[in-house]
Design a protein around this motif. Sequence first.
Motif, PDB file in Angstrom:
ATOM      1  N   THR A   1     -26.023  13.115  17.787  1.00  0.00           N
ATOM      2  CA  THR A   1     -24.575  12.640  16.650  1.00  0.00           C
ATOM      3  C   THR A   1     -23.437  13.610  17.144  1.00  0.00           C
ATOM      4  O   THR A   1     -22.355  13.116  17.177  1.00  0.00           O
ATOM      5  CB  THR A   1     -25.095  12.694  15.468  1.00  0.00           C
ATOM      6  OG1 THR A   1     -26.022  11.727  15.463  1.00  0.00           O
ATOM      7  CG2 THR A   1     -23.943  12.240  14.526  1.00  0.00           C
ATOM      8  N   ALA A   2     -23.970  14.985  17.087  1.00  0.00           N
ATOM      9  CA  ALA A   2     -22.928  15.929  17.707  1.00  0.00           C
ATOM     10  C   ALA A   2     -22.269  15.577  18.809  1.00  0.00           C
ATOM     11  O   ALA A   2     -21.057  15.921  19.028  1.00  0.00           O
ATOM     12  CB  ALA A   2     -23.721  17.286  17.441  1.00  0.00           C
TER      13      ALA A   2
ATOM     14  N   ASP B   1     -21.690  12.554  20.156  1.00  0.00           N
ATOM     15  CA  ASP B   1     -20.857  11.646  20.006  1.00  0.00           C
ATOM     16  C   ASP B   1     -19.605  12.115  19.416  1.00  0.00           C
ATOM     17  O   ASP B   1     -18.360  11.544  19.477  1.00  0.00           O
ATOM     18  CB  ASP B   1     -21.355  10.576  19.086  1.00  0.00           C
ATOM     19  CG  ASP B   1     -22.517   9.939  19.810  1.00  0.00           C
ATOM     20  OD1 ASP B   1     -22.475   9.942  21.210  1.00  0.00           O
ATOM     21  OD2 ASP B   1     -23.562   9.096  19.249  1.00  0.00           O
ATOM     22  N   TRP B   2     -19.807  13.001  18.253  1.00  0.00           N
ATOM     23  CA  TRP B   2     -18.720  13.527  17.664  1.00  0.00           C
ATOM     24  C   TRP B   2     -17.441  14.067  18.478  1.00  0.00           C
ATOM     25  O   TRP B   2     -16.401  14.023  18.600  1.00  0.00           O
ATOM     26  CB  TRP B   2     -19.038  14.496  16.300  1.00  0.00           C
ATOM     27  CG  TRP B   2     -19.653  13.807  15.411  1.00  0.00           C
ATOM     28  CD1 TRP B   2     -19.465  12.689  14.833  1.00  0.00           C
ATOM     29  CD2 TRP B   2     -20.542  14.458  14.285  1.00  0.00           C
ATOM     30  NE1 TRP B   2     -20.492  12.299  13.721  1.00  0.00           N
ATOM     31  CE2 TRP B   2     -20.865  13.333  13.457  1.00  0.00           C
ATOM     32  CE3 TRP B   2     -20.978  15.767  14.302  1.00  0.00           C
ATOM     33  CZ2 TRP B   2     -21.801  13.759  12.470  1.00  0.00           C
ATOM     34  CZ3 TRP B   2     -21.795  16.156  13.120  1.00  0.00           C
ATOM     35  CH2 TRP B   2     -22.166  15.214  12.389  1.00  0.00           C
ATOM     36  N   GLN B   3     -18.224  15.025  19.286  1.00  0.00           N
ATOM     37  CA  GLN B   3     -17.416  15.675  20.565  1.00  0.00           C
ATOM     38  C   GLN B   3     -16.674  14.902  21.377  1.00  0.00           C
ATOM     39  O   GLN B   3     -15.470  14.985  21.791  1.00  0.00           O
ATOM     40  CB  GLN B   3     -18.143  16.627  21.141  1.00  0.00           C
ATOM     41  CG  GLN B   3     -18.756  17.914  20.427  1.00  0.00           C
ATOM     42  CD  GLN B   3     -19.614  18.726  21.264  1.00  0.00           C
ATOM     43  OE1 GLN B   3     -20.454  18.467  21.701  1.00  0.00           O
ATOM     44  NE2 GLN B   3     -19.320  20.073  21.044  1.00  0.00           N
TER      45      GLN B   3
ATOM     46  N   GLN C   1     -15.642  11.767  20.520  1.00  0.00           N
ATOM     47  CA  GLN C   1     -14.785  10.941  19.641  1.00  0.00           C
ATOM     48  C   GLN C   1     -13.600  11.692  19.921  1.00  0.00           C
ATOM     49  O   GLN C   1     -12.432  11.108  19.593  1.00  0.00           O
ATOM     50  CB  GLN C   1     -15.298  10.570  18.339  1.00  0.00           C
ATOM     51  CG  GLN C   1     -16.633   9.721  18.464  1.00  0.00           C
ATOM     52  CD  GLN C   1     -16.942   9.484  17.077  1.00  0.00           C
ATOM     53  OE1 GLN C   1     -16.527  10.035  16.267  1.00  0.00           O
ATOM     54  NE2 GLN C   1     -17.729   8.574  16.998  1.00  0.00           N
TER      55      GLN C   1
ATOM     56  N   HIS D   1      -8.396  15.325  14.324  1.00  0.00           N
ATOM     57  CA  HIS D   1      -9.865  15.481  13.721  1.00  0.00           C
ATOM     58  C   HIS D   1     -10.555  16.808  14.304  1.00  0.00           C
ATOM     59  O   HIS D   1     -11.521  16.850  14.069  1.00  0.00           O
ATOM     60  CB  HIS D   1     -10.870  14.003  14.290  1.00  0.00           C
ATOM     61  CG  HIS D   1     -10.012  12.944  13.945  1.00  0.00           C
ATOM     62  ND1 HIS D   1      -9.467  12.549  12.604  1.00  0.00           N
ATOM     63  CD2 HIS D   1      -9.831  11.833  14.688  1.00  0.00           C
ATOM     64  CE1 HIS D   1      -9.131  11.240  12.798  1.00  0.00           C
ATOM     65  NE2 HIS D   1      -9.138  10.853  14.113  1.00  0.00           N
TER      66      HIS D   1
ATOM     67  N   VAL E   1     -14.225  17.877  12.756  1.00  0.00           N
ATOM     68  CA  VAL E   1     -15.142  17.597  13.538  1.00  0.00           C
ATOM     69  C   VAL E   1     -15.864  18.959  14.273  1.00  0.00           C
ATOM     70  O   VAL E   1     -17.126  19.074  14.381  1.00  0.00           O
ATOM     71  CB  VAL E   1     -14.615  16.601  14.779  1.00  0.00           C
ATOM     72  CG1 VAL E   1     -15.708  16.474  15.920  1.00  0.00           C
ATOM     73  CG2 VAL E   1     -14.269  15.044  14.202  1.00  0.00           C
TER      74      VAL E   1
ATOM     75  N   VAL F   1     -19.809  19.804  14.099  1.00  0.00           N
ATOM     76  CA  VAL F   1     -20.573  20.050  15.228  1.00  0.00           C
ATOM     77  C   VAL F   1     -21.436  21.292  15.083  1.00  0.00           C
ATOM     78  O   VAL F   1     -22.468  21.559  15.579  1.00  0.00           O
ATOM     79  CB  VAL F   1     -19.542  20.146  16.554  1.00  0.00           C
ATOM     80  CG1 VAL F   1     -20.318  20.663  17.708  1.00  0.00           C
ATOM     81  CG2 VAL F   1     -19.243  18.582  16.814  1.00  0.00           C
TER      82      VAL F   1
END
Length: 321
Positions: free
Chosen positions: A57-58, A60-62, A64, A163, A167, A171
């Motif tokens: 998930t981290a 994916d956040w990065q 995004q 973001h 974010v 992270v």
Amino acid sequence: MTEIAAAPAAVAGKHRARPTPIVPPANVAGRALLTVIAIMTFLASLTLGAVTLVADTAADWQSQIAREVTIQIRPDDGLDMADALGRIEALARATPGVTGAQTLDDAATARLLEPWLGSGLDLDDLPVPRLVIVSIDESSPPDFTALAAAVRASVPQASLDDHRAWVSRLVSMAHATVLIGVAILALVMVATILTVVFATRGAMSGNRHIIEVLHFVGARGTFIAAEFQRHFLRLGLLGALAGGVAALLVFLLIGRWTQANQATPEADQISALFGSFAIGWTGYGGVLFLIVLIGGLTAVTSRWTVTRQLAAIDMLSPVER
């Protein structure tokens, strides 16, 4: 359970004694050890799966951050929101490095607010900011400073949000969670090793007279240790398999529940934090590796404990024996 004769063939003479087990057969202590190993493996597998989910998930956040930014338009007296949204969307599409721009419609906006304001919202009656989602070319991103200035010049009530601040904090929190998970995994492994050490000593105490006779009449320590190793390898693999499969079932059930309830706010929040709650092949492979690791660790720890105990017996005087 492995059974051997009470003495090696070289010492047995003309006949062999009735086979006597070195390691005590399955009893309450053996079942308790199997249960403990299953619980430890279950906890370790849950931790490993959670670490995998958080790490993915981290990532994916990065990703995004590089793929998407948001332009927010705050409502104001005299502001034509539809016209402002159209101008901002056109401005974003014309910016080099932007691959697309799309206004978040009323239905999508209402769904975002539903967990806090409930359903059936009329956005025309509420001072709700409106959003334009801007897609970014990752290989050649735009100048965000220049884009933010152009957005403010076109619509003073608009602002660019990339973001990056929140974010980045998420992270950092995810990385800290991964470190905590690794520490918990290490503690579970240490607890498993200590449990096997005490269980092996208990098994040796329960059949101490047989072990000492075999040892003093010439049975090699490696032979006795191998008997314990095979016994505890079986216990370790059975317990680890039970715990690992139970943990995988938990992840599968939660993943199925998330997929079946994708339209609910609760599932949306879980998906935002953990994606589809699927640990993927990396997670499944990690759990399988953990099962083999704990089984092997149980066997090796048992062998090491027996070797140490036999060495201690050799150091005792005849009176102490």
